[in-house]
Design an enzyme around this catalytic site. Structure first.
Site, PDB file in Angstrom:
ATOM      1  CB  CYS A  53      -1.017  -0.096   1.548  1.00 40.04           C
ATOM      2  SG  CYS A  53      -1.632  -1.874   1.754  1.00 40.04           S
ATOM      3  NE  ARG A 130      -2.616  -4.658  -3.000  1.00 42.79           N
ATOM      4  CZ  ARG A 130      -2.082  -4.158  -1.583  1.00 42.79           C
ATOM      5  NH1 ARG A 130      -2.306  -2.536  -1.454  1.00 42.79           N
ATOM      6  NH2 ARG A 130      -1.992  -4.667  -1.184  1.00 42.79           N
TER       7      ARG A 130
END
Lengths: 216, 77
Positions: A53, A130
């Site tokens: 991330c 995601r």
């Protein structure tokens, strides 16, 4: 035998209005309607202070100026708190020199994650996967991408989709495989026999009546 | 709150919006341009300033209230 009940929620689909939201972010409270007349990339990440991330946020921050040139805003989301988001963004800036210039939603009650189908229990029951939702200036969902927890997103592809969608909207054309701005575009295929016969006489570069391309 | 701090003072972006509206009343788009802030931030910020009684809205136009004017006058140039 124990009965397992799962709530069935209708997930957003392409061409539908984006589900409205009112959220708390690192840049204050925001509503979906605040983005009216802009394009919006709403994207979720599993958790703050995690390695993939972090690389993605740095990459999103780097493409943000290019997106802004195209009238596109970025809005991140995870189920972490605003304090966590702020601490993470400050840490990223301190350690890498990259400032996170866009807001991040603190979706603690998972309202937005649920409405947008961002939690995939097969991947994680608590974290968002995601996701990328590309929402146009009329607040219609134009693209949905899902990446697994272990795979960081491809920023070139995201910019490519924005370029392709905006080219389609501006010119009424489609874009072929691996298209890049400046390449030939696909002329919409004829939908009557008469148009098909006419198509080959219209001066386009055609493989056959159903596949014709032109320069913009 | 993004425009007003818990102590009641305008934040940097809140001050930019108040200054823009002190110069001239206008739409969210016009405030966005003169304040140099993204439109989504301005829409959200104007909502907050209106809730705080600092800004009033007539149709698409925003202007400072008397209270907002006083606060804008107190801001450093």
């Amino acid at each position: 035998m124990e009965e397992v009940k799962e709530q069935v929620i209708s997930l957003p689909r392409l061409g539908q209005p984006a589900p409205p939201f009112e959220v708390v972010t690192t840049q204050g409270p925001l509503k979906l309607e605040d983005y009216k007349d802009s394009w919006l990339i709403l994207f979720s990440h599993p958790a703050d202070f995690t390695p993939v991330c972090t690389t993605e946020f740095i990459a999103f921050a780097k493409i943000y100026p290019e997106l802004q040139k195209r009238g596109v805003e970025l809005l991140g989301l995870s189920v972490d708190s605003v304090s966590s988001h702020i601490a993470w963004a400050r840490n990223v800036e301190e350690k890498t020199g990259v400032k996170i210039p866009f807001p991040i939603i603190a979706d603690l009650n998972k309202e937005v994650s649920t409405a947008y189908g961002m939690i995939h229990p097969g991947q994680s029951k608590t974290e968002t996967v995601r996701c990328v939702f590309i929402i146009d200036d009329k607040q219609v969902i134009r693209t949905i991408l899902y990446y697994p927890l272990t795979t960081g997103r491809n920023m070139d592809e995201i910019v490519h989709i924005i370029d392709a969608l905006q080219t389609t909207d501006a010119n009424g054309v489609a874009t072929p495989a691996n298209w890049r701005p400046g390449d030939k575009v696909v002329v919409p295929p004829p939908n009557t026999q008469e148009m098909a016969e006419q198509r080959l006489k219209e001066g386009y570069e055609c493989v056959d009546w159903y596949l014709c391309q032109k320069k913009l | 709150m993004a425009c007003i701090s818990p102590d009641g003072k305008p934040t940097v972006s809140g001050a930019k919006m108040l200054r823009a509206l002190k110069a001239t009343a206008g739409s969210a788009e016009e405030v966005s341009q003169s304040a140099g802030l993204p439109l989504f931030r301005v829409r959200s910020g104007l909502r907050e300033l209106a809730q705080a009684g600092l800004v009033s809205q007539k149709g698409e136009q925003y202007e400072l209230s008397a209270k907002g004017g006083e606060l804008a006058d107190s801001l450093p140039a």
